[in-house]
Design an enzyme around this catalytic site. Structure first.
Site, PDB file in Angstrom:
ATOM      1  N   CYS A  44       0.828  -1.217   0.000  1.00 45.53           N
ATOM      2  CA  CYS A  44       0.000   0.000   0.000  1.00 45.53           C
ATOM      3  C   CYS A  44       0.855   1.258   0.000  1.00 45.53           C
ATOM      4  CB  CYS A  44      -0.928  -0.020   1.206  1.00 45.53           C
ATOM      5  SG  CYS A  44      -1.866   1.498   1.353  1.00 45.53           S
ATOM      6  N   CYS A  49      -1.579   1.705  -3.067  1.00 44.11           N
ATOM      7  CA  CYS A  49      -2.597   2.747  -2.855  1.00 44.11           C
ATOM      8  C   CYS A  49      -2.038   4.161  -2.785  1.00 44.11           C
ATOM      9  CB  CYS A  49      -3.343   2.502  -1.541  1.00 44.11           C
ATOM     10  SG  CYS A  49      -3.483   0.815  -1.015  1.00 44.11           S
ATOM     11  N   LYS A  52      -0.105   5.429  -5.953  1.00 45.42           N
ATOM     12  CA  LYS A  52      -1.134   5.429  -7.017  1.00 45.42           C
ATOM     13  C   LYS A  52      -2.037   6.646  -6.887  1.00 45.42           C
ATOM     14  CE  LYS A  52      -4.871   4.274  -6.142  1.00 45.42           C
ATOM     15  NZ  LYS A  52      -5.397   2.962  -5.882  1.00 45.42           N
ATOM     16  N   TYR A 179      -9.386  -3.394 -10.716  1.00 51.36           N
ATOM     17  CA  TYR A 179      -8.999  -2.146 -10.057  1.00 51.36           C
ATOM     18  C   TYR A 179      -7.771  -1.518 -10.727  1.00 51.36           C
ATOM     19  CZ  TYR A 179     -11.682  -3.011  -5.714  1.00 51.36           C
ATOM     20  OH  TYR A 179     -12.648  -3.203  -4.776  1.00 51.36           O
ATOM     21  N   GLU A 183      -7.520   1.929 -12.917  1.00 53.46           N
ATOM     22  CA  GLU A 183      -6.862   3.078 -12.285  1.00 53.46           C
ATOM     23  C   GLU A 183      -5.670   3.546 -13.129  1.00 53.46           C
ATOM     24  OE1 GLU A 183      -6.151   1.813  -8.229  1.00 53.46           O
ATOM     25  OE2 GLU A 183      -8.177   2.388  -7.641  1.00 53.46           O
ATOM     26  N   HIS A 439     -26.638  22.352  -0.053  1.00 49.11           N
ATOM     27  CA  HIS A 439     -26.794  22.806  -1.433  1.00 49.11           C
ATOM     28  C   HIS A 439     -25.838  23.955  -1.743  1.00 49.11           C
ATOM     29  CE1 HIS A 439     -28.902  23.342  -5.187  1.00 49.11           C
ATOM     30  NE2 HIS A 439     -29.002  24.631  -4.944  1.00 49.11           N
ATOM     31  N   GLU A 444     -25.630  15.918  -2.200  1.00 46.87           N
ATOM     32  CA  GLU A 444     -27.025  16.130  -1.812  1.00 46.87           C
ATOM     33  C   GLU A 444     -27.958  15.210  -2.605  1.00 46.87           C
ATOM     34  OE1 GLU A 444     -28.992  19.891  -2.923  1.00 46.87           O
ATOM     35  OE2 GLU A 444     -27.283  20.300  -4.209  1.00 46.87           O
TER      36      GLU A 444
HETATM   37  P1  NDP Z   1      -8.760  -7.509  -9.896  1.00 46.21           P
HETATM   38  O1  NDP Z   1      -9.172  -8.750  -9.234  1.00 46.21           O
HETATM   39  O2  NDP Z   1      -9.456  -6.238  -9.550  1.00 46.21           O
HETATM   40  O3  NDP Z   1      -8.906  -7.667 -11.462  1.00 46.21           O
HETATM   41  C1  NDP Z   1      -8.195  -8.663 -12.139  1.00 46.21           C
HETATM   42  C2  NDP Z   1      -8.546  -8.598 -13.599  1.00 46.21           C
HETATM   43  O4  NDP Z   1      -7.676  -9.468 -14.309  1.00 46.21           O
HETATM   44  C3  NDP Z   1      -9.953  -9.036 -13.897  1.00 46.21           C
HETATM   45  O5  NDP Z   1     -10.438  -8.299 -14.984  1.00 46.21           O
HETATM   46  C4  NDP Z   1      -9.768 -10.498 -14.269  1.00 46.21           C
HETATM   47  O6  NDP Z   1     -10.726 -10.975 -15.151  1.00 46.21           O
HETATM   48  C5  NDP Z   1      -8.428 -10.469 -14.963  1.00 46.21           C
HETATM   49  N1  NDP Z   1      -7.716 -11.738 -14.843  1.00 46.21           N
HETATM   50  C6  NDP Z   1      -7.549 -12.482 -13.733  1.00 46.21           C
HETATM   51  N2  NDP Z   1      -6.808 -13.573 -14.003  1.00 46.21           N
HETATM   52  C7  NDP Z   1      -6.487 -13.497 -15.301  1.00 46.21           C
HETATM   53  C8  NDP Z   1      -5.748 -14.340 -16.172  1.00 46.21           C
HETATM   54  N3  NDP Z   1      -5.218 -15.471 -15.750  1.00 46.21           N
HETATM   55  N4  NDP Z   1      -5.628 -13.946 -17.461  1.00 46.21           N
HETATM   56  C9  NDP Z   1      -6.190 -12.798 -17.896  1.00 46.21           C
HETATM   57  N5  NDP Z   1      -6.918 -11.981 -17.119  1.00 46.21           N
HETATM   58  C10 NDP Z   1      -7.061 -12.337 -15.845  1.00 46.21           C
HETATM   59  O7  NDP Z   1      -7.183  -7.423  -9.680  1.00 46.21           O
HETATM   60  P2  NDP Z   1      -6.130  -6.235  -9.765  1.00 46.21           P
HETATM   61  O8  NDP Z   1      -4.880  -6.876 -10.185  1.00 46.21           O
HETATM   62  O9  NDP Z   1      -6.670  -5.087 -10.549  1.00 46.21           O
HETATM   63  O10 NDP Z   1      -6.018  -5.783  -8.248  1.00 46.21           O
HETATM   64  C11 NDP Z   1      -5.735  -6.746  -7.238  1.00 46.21           C
HETATM   65  C12 NDP Z   1      -6.479  -6.432  -5.982  1.00 46.21           C
HETATM   66  O11 NDP Z   1      -5.870  -5.344  -5.330  1.00 46.21           O
HETATM   67  C13 NDP Z   1      -7.921  -6.003  -6.193  1.00 46.21           C
HETATM   68  O12 NDP Z   1      -8.780  -7.102  -6.258  1.00 46.21           O
HETATM   69  C14 NDP Z   1      -8.191  -5.135  -5.000  1.00 46.21           C
HETATM   70  O13 NDP Z   1      -8.651  -5.943  -3.953  1.00 46.21           O
HETATM   71  C15 NDP Z   1      -6.837  -4.559  -4.674  1.00 46.21           C
HETATM   72  N6  NDP Z   1      -6.746  -3.163  -5.143  1.00 46.21           N
HETATM   73  C16 NDP Z   1      -7.566  -2.231  -4.595  1.00 46.21           C
HETATM   74  C17 NDP Z   1      -7.538  -0.933  -5.010  1.00 46.21           C
HETATM   75  C18 NDP Z   1      -8.462   0.069  -4.392  1.00 46.21           C
HETATM   76  O14 NDP Z   1      -8.978  -0.198  -3.313  1.00 46.21           O
HETATM   77  N7  NDP Z   1      -8.730   1.203  -5.029  1.00 46.21           N
HETATM   78  C19 NDP Z   1      -6.624  -0.483  -6.059  1.00 46.21           C
HETATM   79  C20 NDP Z   1      -5.807  -1.548  -6.599  1.00 46.21           C
HETATM   80  C21 NDP Z   1      -5.876  -2.834  -6.150  1.00 46.21           C
HETATM   81  P3  NDP Z   1     -12.078 -11.692 -14.642  1.00 46.21           P
HETATM   82  O15 NDP Z   1     -13.000 -10.592 -14.202  1.00 46.21           O
HETATM   83  O16 NDP Z   1     -12.536 -12.431 -15.816  1.00 46.21           O
HETATM   84  O17 NDP Z   1     -11.668 -12.586 -13.496  1.00 46.21           O
END
Ligand code: NDP
Length: 450
Positions: A44, A49, A52, A179, A183, A439, A444
């Protein structure tokens, strides 16, 4: 406690969960040692976080400077310098790393910058060669980016490296639709890169309300981000000029300067010696724990992303706190409530949600009442920015109890934090109606929903 062990607590990993647990355990009087192989602060603070969010702020100036004209400001030839933003962000990361280290020092927690491995139920070996014993062990090693196993995958980067890029890529391909993908797509797009997101399905940000995801897709496309769906990586090749050729299923090859993998994160359990201590893991190699974050071994606990419950910093912090209070606080055991956790995606614009989405609520309750406001924020109207916000409130049909709130629009995350209190407290639509609006604000809309 008897001095049969060198320490009362050995924490592996000084990220959000590990630091909180170590500090609180020490404040309860425990003798604590924490091992961290990278930098105190964890994902983080060091490569997640915090940096970022600073990049998100930096990127958003692109729109602010553009919009400023309609408000009477003339800004001649605004220029962006990646190295300035990058270095300022990394400097602040150093500052925070120092603060986290200082906090542990101030609480008398011993920090060792080494890798740690379990070599027995109570024994931990440090990479420097020392072996120590501890009455309790906390595993808080977090997670690491998952990189698809395709030819040339080593030519790509992950979010870890994105903060250190030498130059801003002219064209970047981001793999994943979650995510991190959304982002960073927002950040690079605002900063002037040509961004293409490729995703294996046609669904972005699974788990968020469908209407918000559609709105983000529509706005992102309007801002110039390209999307390719049902696209799985076939491979990456490096061209003679250093650019990358990416091949994928169902789409033409793409030439880019950088490939960023944002395809989920995997628990860091490799090489920890879990088998030597008898700790059980699950299908994704996550450490299996009960509601008190205890593993199948009585004195070994795990918190945060390594348990793959909810991969969010504030959750890891709560788990770390609850662990320390439970084991060293002398009171009743404390379990973290994982229900109704608010979350946000810092895309452009951000989106945020708490509780059940409309789809989840309909599946669970049959009929629900949905209130929604689809509006153009005042600032966007004056700026001539054709970007609409969407707020949704999902309520139980009979009682009016709010089951979920979902928002996309400027400051959605800031507004959501306050709204989430109401949802967590089980308030109703009538409670929101009874609250007078401030307002003019965007927030709101939440008390004026029809
Ligand atoms: P996410 O789980 O958000 O998204 C992963 C993405 O990658 C999905 O679209 C998924 O597709 C795809 N995917 C997963 N496995 C494969 C694969 N083998 N081949 C191709 N595509 C794949 O993960 P992130 O990496 O974006 O982030 C990790 C975690 O970190 C998040 O889940 C979140 O909990 C945390 N995070 C939180 C943030 C915040 O609070 N603002 C910011 C950044 C990270 P599908 O949907 O089909 O599974």
């Amino acid at each position: 406690m008897a001095d049969q062990y060198d320490y009362d607590l050995f924490t592996i990993g000084a990220g959000s969960g590990g630091v909180r647990a170590s500090r609180v355990a020490a404040s309860h009087g425990a003798r604590v040692i924490v091992a961290e192989e990278h930098r105190v602060g964890g994902t983080c603070v060091i490569r997640g976080c915090v940096p970022k969010k600073m990049l998100v702020y930096g990127a958003h100036f692109a729109e602010d400077l553009e919009d400023a004209r309609a408000f009477g400001w003339t800004i001649e030839n605004p220029k962006f310098d990646w190295a300035t933003l990058r270095d300022n962000v990394l400097r602040d990361v150093d500052r925070l790393n120092g603060l986290y280290t200082e906090t542990l020092d101030n609480h008398g927690v011993e920090i060792v910058n080494e890798r740690a491995e379990l070599v027995g139920p109570h024994e931990i070996k440090l990479s420097g060669g020392r072996t120590v014993t501890a009455r309790h062990i906390l595993i808080a090693t977090g997670a690491r980016p998952h990189v698809p196993d395709c030819p040339g995958h080593e030519l790509g980067i992950t979010s870890n490296e994105a903060f250190h890029l030498e130059t801003l890529p002219r064209r970047i391909l981001i793999a994943g639709g979650g995510y991190i993908a959304n982002e960073f797509a927002g950040i690079f797009n605002e900063l002037g890169s040509q961004v293409t997101i490729i995703n294996r399905s046609d669904q972005l940000l699974r788990g968020y309300d469908e209407a918000l995801r559609d709105r983000l897709l529509q706005i992102s496309m309007m801002k110039g981000i390209d999307f390719r769906f049902h696209a799985e990586f076939r491979g990456i090749e490096k061209n003679d000029d250093g650019t990358l050729k990416v091949s994928m299923t169902n789409h033409d090859d793409l030439m880019v300067d950088c490939v960023l993998f944002a395809t989920g994160r995997l628990p860091n359990t490799g090489g920890l010696g879990l088998e030597k201590a008898g700790v059980e893991t699950g299908e994704k190699n996550e450490i299996l724990v009960d509601r008190f974050s205890k593993t199948n071994v009585d004195h070994i606990y795990a918190v945060g992303d390594v348990t793959d419950r909810v991969q969010l910093t504030p959750v890891a912090i709560r788990e770390g706190q609850a662990f320390a209070d439970t084991v060293f606080g002398g009171g009743d055991p404390i379990a973290v409530d994982h229900d109704c956790i608010p979350s946000a995606v810092f895309s452009h614009p951000p989106l945020a949600g708490v509780g059940l989405t409309e789809g989840q609520a309909r599946n669970k309750y049959g009929s629900v009442r949905v209130y929604q406001s689809d509006f153009r924020p005042m600032k966007n109207v004056l700026a001539g920015r054709n970007e609409r916000s969407l707020y949704k409130m999902v309520c139980d049909e009979d009682s009016g109890r709010i089951l979920g709130i979902h928002m996309i629009g400027p400051e959605a995350a800031e507004i959501m934090q306050a709204a989430a209190v109401a949802v967590k407290a089980g308030l109703t639509k009538a409670d929101f109606d009874a609250t007078v609006a401030i307002h003019p604000t965007m927030a709101e809309e939440l008390v004026l929903l029809r």
